[in-house]
Write an enzyme that holds these catalytic residues in place. Structure first.
Site, mmCIF file in Angstrom:
data_model
loop_
_atom_site.group_PDB
_atom_site.id
_atom_site.type_symbol
_atom_site.label_atom_id
_atom_site.label_comp_id
_atom_site.label_asym_id
_atom_site.label_seq_id
_atom_site.Cartn_x
_atom_site.Cartn_y
_atom_site.Cartn_z
ATOM 1 N N LYS A 1 74.755 7.392 2.171
ATOM 2 C CA LYS A 1 74.970 6.861 0.680
ATOM 3 C C LYS A 1 76.347 6.435 0.394
ATOM 4 C CE LYS A 1 70.905 9.498 -0.729
ATOM 5 N NZ LYS A 1 70.364 10.087 0.479
ATOM 6 N N ARG A 2 76.934 5.775 1.320
ATOM 7 C CA ARG A 2 78.463 5.367 1.115
ATOM 8 C C ARG A 2 78.208 4.108 0.074
ATOM 9 N NH1 ARG A 2 78.738 9.866 3.182
ATOM 10 N NH2 ARG A 2 80.346 10.418 4.967
#
Lengths: 308, 308
Positions: free
Chosen positions: B106-107
């Site tokens: 989830k960057r």
């Protein structure tokens, strides 16, 4: 009234007469030759050693002029576990010099996973600093675990609100049914939590990221979020100017910490086309001067707000 | 038409008759005693060894029944660089068994920093898998670097669209000025990019995360996003049921991969209160059976969509 991490930020700012934060975004293309000597650029382990060496030079050079360092996680993750080792050593070194560590990680996930991230960055582990940046896109059950961990461990966080990049408007400025912009709505949610968690100086340990590139928006956000300290990236290289910072501060010159990365840590690149050849003393003096100048520029602006 | 990573997902799904992804979310509280024997729970290095040992058992147990493993980064970062070492070894092991690796990271950040994250997760480094989850809150200059890296390296990504957690509505479902919900608007943006990057099976390597807990929303999103494969978390333990998955698939039973984590990897905990004492063969057989059952449950639902 108990003291919280916002008090630590404010009191450090007063003691050092600085609200400057230096971003540690290592990019070996910009390292002088003397740091890269003997480094194997095909080895993550070797590069990570150069990164740590460079960070210690920067930390020594800026320590008197900044209140915090802000490692940008992406630049360490590129080198995998070796990069994270360099980050851990950097965090330890910065703290040994009395600096606050803000991990610019922009983490955010669903509840139990966010709790694991919160332990990683606001716990007692090797990657934990004092504060962390948090992405609110998953909603409150994504960011509450960070708030709980910060409260429990006397640390702090900055929720992304209005980021400094050109396309931040695409989601953050979406106009809602009631005419408000999305980041207004989010600011209201943050204020509900921040107003309940203020410390001695009336600020919460729940801060917000507001880009230096959006000064007009900052004025409105400052009004909506009187109890949150702003982490302000984008000063210097991203286009934010000193005079743009005025609206981020309150009447006492508090309420914001200003981050500069490349403008300080690679300041020698603006000095000479021969920057690859600079010596260690030249590198130190250039970075120290850049940090000192940035600190002074910011102070002129933030103390202009104080009524005489 | 060139083949892309969506084709790989679809073809692997056909070959293995499975669209199941197993989440690798290590939590040592749920490890059987035999794995923890000799482990020093105060040492990150020692715990990381247990995590890798547990992951290899899980990977061997599920390899015939799943197309991919999905390490959840938070659970590795908790143990710092040692945790990341365990992740790197896990990625290598999973790939050696022919499994696709989806890093649930989830960057998302501003452009140049997102580019560094994209190199970390979609490059050739030790932490790089085949796909990564990406948070779009910073707008297109935050996620385009991931799309570019995926295209260049023949890999893929999943943009968070409608996450499985209870509070995902707070931002993702905000009603916009024109009456649309935020995730609709975001879906339109994704479709513009996805429709231009389809492979042999008419799907793009740009997928979307849509939680199993929101089947009604999934039906609408499937229509809006005909060229994106969905990564569907929340099946099993988070409350999503097999029948809820129907709307995630297209008429050919393609278009989604379904992730289960605790429901598979800790399935032995539902068998007996004495689960701490189970043996290695018992652990393997329990996890294999859970993966096989989940695979079959999903197949019943996805092939019901196929017109006879």
């Amino acid at each position: 009234m108990n003291s919280n991490f916002a008090d630590r930020l404010i009191e450090e700012g007063t003691r050092k007469n600085s609200v400057l934060v230096v971003g540690l975004d290592p990019d070996i293309r910009y390292f002088p030759d003397f740091i890269l000597e003997g480094i194997d650029s095909s080895s993550d382990e070797s590069i990570a050693e150069a990164i740590y060496a460079c960070n210690t030079i920067i930390i020594d050079a800026v320590a008197d002029h900044v209140i915090a360092v802000k490692p940008q996680l992406a630049y360490y993750e590129v080198y995998g576990s070796y990069g994270i080792q360099a980050l851990e050593k950097t965090i330890r070194y910065a703290r040994s010099k009395g600096l606050i560590v803000i991990n610019d990680a922009k983490r955010g996930d669903i509840g139990s996973t966010s709790a694991a991230y919160a332990r990683a960055f606001l716990g007692n582990g090797a990657m934990s600093g004092d504060m962390v940046t948090v992405n609110p896109f998953l909603g409150s059950d994504g960011y509450m675990p960070f708030i709980e961990a910060a409260q429990e461990n006397h640390k702090g966080l900055f929720l992304l609100l209005k980021t400094s990049n050109p396309s931040s408007y695409e989601i953050q400025d979406l106009k809602l049914e009631n005419g408000d912009l999305l980041y207004y709505k989010l600011a209201e949610e943050i204020e509900k939590l921040a107003s309940q968690t203020v410390g001695v100086h009336d600020y919460s340990f729940i801060g917000a990221v507001v880009g230096a590139t959006y000064p007009a928006e900052a004025k409105q956000i400052r009004t909506k979020l009187p109890h949150s300290i702003f982490l302000v990236p984008g000063f210097g290289i991203q286009g934010g100017q000193p005079e743009d910072l005025r609206e981020f501060f309150d009447d006492n010159g508090h309420g914001a910490v200003i981050s500069s990365s490349r403008g300080v840590i690679y300041s020698y690149m603006n000095r000479t086309t021969e920057w690859k050849k600079i010596t260690l003393p030249e590198m130190i003096s250039c970075i120290t001067e850049a940090a000192s100048t940035a600190k002074d520029q910011i102070n002129v602006v933030r103390f202009n707000n104080v009524p005489i």
